[in-house]
Design an enzyme around this catalytic site. Structure first.
Site, PDB file in Angstrom:
ATOM      1  N   ASP A  10      -1.938  -3.065  -5.543  1.00 18.75           N
ATOM      2  CA  ASP A  10      -3.221  -2.526  -6.020  1.00 18.75           C
ATOM      3  C   ASP A  10      -3.163  -1.014  -5.826  1.00 18.75           C
ATOM      4  O   ASP A  10      -2.271  -0.498  -5.142  1.00 18.75           O
ATOM      5  CB  ASP A  10      -4.377  -3.129  -5.193  1.00 18.75           C
ATOM      6  CG  ASP A  10      -5.733  -2.564  -5.604  1.00 18.75           C
ATOM      7  OD1 ASP A  10      -6.027  -2.538  -6.814  1.00 18.75           O
ATOM      8  OD2 ASP A  10      -6.494  -2.117  -4.721  1.00 18.75           O
ATOM      9  N   SER A  11      -4.152  -0.310  -6.385  1.00 18.02           N
ATOM     10  CA  SER A  11      -4.218   1.137  -6.173  1.00 18.02           C
ATOM     11  C   SER A  11      -4.545   1.466  -4.715  1.00 18.02           C
ATOM     12  O   SER A  11      -4.373   2.606  -4.294  1.00 18.02           O
ATOM     13  CB  SER A  11      -5.303   1.733  -7.062  1.00 18.02           C
ATOM     14  OG  SER A  11      -6.569   1.264  -6.633  1.00 18.02           O
ATOM     15  N   TYR A  42      -7.200   4.540  -9.384  1.00 16.51           N
ATOM     16  CA  TYR A  42      -6.494   4.521 -10.672  1.00 16.51           C
ATOM     17  C   TYR A  42      -7.478   4.510 -11.851  1.00 16.51           C
ATOM     18  O   TYR A  42      -7.142   4.953 -12.943  1.00 16.51           O
ATOM     19  CB  TYR A  42      -5.651   3.235 -10.798  1.00 16.51           C
ATOM     20  CG  TYR A  42      -4.326   3.217 -10.084  1.00 16.51           C
ATOM     21  CD1 TYR A  42      -3.938   4.213  -9.191  1.00 16.51           C
ATOM     22  CD2 TYR A  42      -3.433   2.173 -10.315  1.00 16.51           C
ATOM     23  CE1 TYR A  42      -2.709   4.155  -8.545  1.00 16.51           C
ATOM     24  CE2 TYR A  42      -2.193   2.120  -9.683  1.00 16.51           C
ATOM     25  CZ  TYR A  42      -1.849   3.109  -8.794  1.00 16.51           C
ATOM     26  OH  TYR A  42      -0.628   3.041  -8.164  1.00 16.51           O
ATOM     27  N   GLY A  43      -8.636   3.944 -11.608  1.00 20.93           N
ATOM     28  CA  GLY A  43      -9.529   3.534 -12.695  1.00 20.93           C
ATOM     29  C   GLY A  43     -10.077   4.600 -13.600  1.00 20.93           C
ATOM     30  O   GLY A  43     -10.640   4.305 -14.647  1.00 20.93           O
ATOM     31  N   CYS A  73      -5.085  -6.022  -9.156  1.00 20.61           N
ATOM     32  CA  CYS A  73      -5.845  -4.860  -9.618  1.00 20.61           C
ATOM     33  C   CYS A  73      -6.237  -5.120 -11.072  1.00 20.61           C
ATOM     34  O   CYS A  73      -5.365  -5.356 -11.916  1.00 20.61           O
ATOM     35  CB  CYS A  73      -4.961  -3.618  -9.512  1.00 20.61           C
ATOM     36  SG  CYS A  73      -5.710  -2.137 -10.202  1.00 20.61           S
ATOM     37  N   ASN A  74      -7.542  -5.061 -11.341  1.00 26.11           N
ATOM     38  CA  ASN A  74      -8.005  -5.299 -12.720  1.00 26.11           C
ATOM     39  C   ASN A  74      -7.571  -4.180 -13.647  1.00 26.11           C
ATOM     40  O   ASN A  74      -7.232  -4.418 -14.806  1.00 26.11           O
ATOM     41  CB  ASN A  74      -9.529  -5.381 -12.744  1.00 26.11           C
ATOM     42  CG  ASN A  74     -10.066  -6.652 -12.115  1.00 26.11           C
ATOM     43  OD1 ASN A  74     -10.411  -7.586 -12.809  1.00 26.11           O
ATOM     44  ND2 ASN A  74     -10.137  -6.694 -10.791  1.00 26.11           N
ATOM     45  N   GLU A 154     -13.013   2.882  -0.599  1.00 23.08           N
ATOM     46  CA  GLU A 154     -11.775   3.355   0.062  1.00 23.08           C
ATOM     47  C   GLU A 154     -12.115   4.212   1.286  1.00 23.08           C
ATOM     48  O   GLU A 154     -11.365   4.256   2.252  1.00 23.08           O
ATOM     49  CB  GLU A 154     -10.902   4.171  -0.909  1.00 23.08           C
ATOM     50  CG  GLU A 154     -10.147   3.332  -1.935  1.00 23.08           C
ATOM     51  CD  GLU A 154      -8.947   2.554  -1.366  1.00 23.08           C
ATOM     52  OE1 GLU A 154      -8.375   2.990  -0.356  1.00 23.08           O
ATOM     53  OE2 GLU A 154      -8.610   1.496  -1.938  1.00 23.08           O
ATOM     54  N   CYS A 187     -13.190  -5.722 -10.519  1.00 15.51           N
ATOM     55  CA  CYS A 187     -12.376  -4.760  -9.778  1.00 15.51           C
ATOM     56  C   CYS A 187     -12.173  -5.396  -8.412  1.00 15.51           C
ATOM     57  O   CYS A 187     -13.138  -5.866  -7.796  1.00 15.51           O
ATOM     58  CB  CYS A 187     -13.110  -3.430  -9.635  1.00 15.51           C
ATOM     59  SG  CYS A 187     -12.318  -2.289  -8.484  1.00 15.51           S
ATOM     60  N   HIS A 189     -11.768  -4.262  -5.617  1.00 19.43           N
ATOM     61  CA  HIS A 189     -12.487  -3.647  -4.495  1.00 19.43           C
ATOM     62  C   HIS A 189     -13.899  -4.248  -4.330  1.00 19.43           C
ATOM     63  O   HIS A 189     -14.461  -4.219  -3.239  1.00 19.43           O
ATOM     64  CB  HIS A 189     -12.651  -2.138  -4.717  1.00 19.43           C
ATOM     65  CG  HIS A 189     -11.417  -1.331  -4.464  1.00 19.43           C
ATOM     66  ND1 HIS A 189     -10.323  -1.362  -5.286  1.00 19.43           N
ATOM     67  CD2 HIS A 189     -11.123  -0.447  -3.469  1.00 19.43           C
ATOM     68  CE1 HIS A 189      -9.400  -0.523  -4.822  1.00 19.43           C
ATOM     69  NE2 HIS A 189      -9.862   0.039  -3.712  1.00 19.43           N
TER      70      HIS A 189
END
Ligand code: DGL
Length: 277
Positions: A10-11, A42-43, A73-74, A154, A187, A189
């Site tokens: 994932d990011s 990343y998004g 990660c979507n 994050e 997502c 997260h």
């Protein structure tokens, strides 16, 4: 039987939300996880940048002899799944979007009004709408990007007024105007703020891709006779910037488990050199 680890990436720490579902459903499996915490989020980045980062990470996982790659990660799943499968045709690769879209298609009636939330890239890709409507063209699907959520998560800003205000900023009108009754957390997260979303909108039914992907992982491993049995591999969690939040989150996930967990900080430069070997 195949006792090699499964590679997750994932990011950042979002993909960790899949791990409790994996360990509950398939406790014999071991993993290598890579969170690109130095380059998250990343998004909102260019598609070409995200593809480049994803290829580097997948190369790294393949060099570490994973038996399967899980794109936890979507954002990456929405734009890189086919590219990654093309680059590694001999390794099964699963993304989070197909299993979640399938759950929507199977469990929603025509009367349901479905919302998807995710990063700008995921929403712009229209991957969810496309895959859901391929299976169920009559379903109404609405989508909204929520770009400020991942940086807050994050940073560990998860259960407080700032997060509540940010959720309401994105969701109040979106839910009301479209009369939504179902929300896909598009997502990885977002399951970390699921409690807050449920508290603010108690009537919503939530679909969680981090949970749905486990069905696809199990199916592929069973079909190919690749389930682990008594693996001696110790889970390793790599981050390109090993943050306190990242370590805390993993320690929480494994708090009641006897499983051994290792952390590694992996410089982005190291990834590049690994790629070029
Ligand atoms: N967890 C990610 C996702 O599922 C990435 C979010 C980001 O880096 O912006 O989309």
């Amino acid at each position: 039987m195949d006792n090699r680890p499964i590679g997750f990436f994932d990011s950042g720490l979002g993909g960790l939300t899949c791990i409790p579902y994996l360990t509950a459903a398939l406790p014999e499996e071991r993993i290598i996880y890579f969170g690109d915490t130095a380059r998250t989020p990343y998004g909102s980045k260019a598609v070409s940048t995200i593809k480049n980062f994803s290829m580097q990470i997948a190369d790294f996982l393949v060099k570490n002899d994973v038996k399967m790659i899980v794109i936890a990660c979507n954002t990456v799943s929405s734009i890189c799944l086919e590219d990654l499968r093309g680059r590694f045709p001999h390794i099964p690769i699963v993304g989070v979007i197909d299993p979640a879209a399938e759950r929507v298609a199977k469990s929603c009636g025509n009367e349901n009004r479905i919302g998807i939330i995710g990063t700008k890239v995921t929403i712009r890709s229209e991957a969810y709408n496309r895959i859901i409507n391929e299976m169920r063209p009559e379903l109404e699907v609405y989508a909204a990007p929520c770009p400020a959520l991942v940086p807050l998560i994050e940073e560990g800003i998860i259960k407080n007024d700032i997060m509540d205000m940010t959720i309401k900023y994105y969701l109040d009108d979106f839910i009301l105007e479209n009369r939504l009754d179902t929300l896909v957390l598009g997502c990885t997260h977002y399951p970390l703020i699921r409690d807050s979303i449920e508290r603010l909108y108690p009537d919503l039914r939530i679909i969680n891709p981090s949970e749905e992907i486990i069905h696809s992982i199990r199916k592929i491993l069973e079909e190919r006779d690749m389930l682990a049995e008594g693996s001696m591999f110790e889970n390793v969690f790599y981050a390109s910037d090993l943050s306190e939040n990242f370590i805390n989150m993993i320690e929480k996930i494994f708090a009641s488990s006897p499983m051994k967990v290792n952390f590694e900080n992996l410089d982005i430069i190291d990834i590049d050199s690994i790629k070029n070997i």
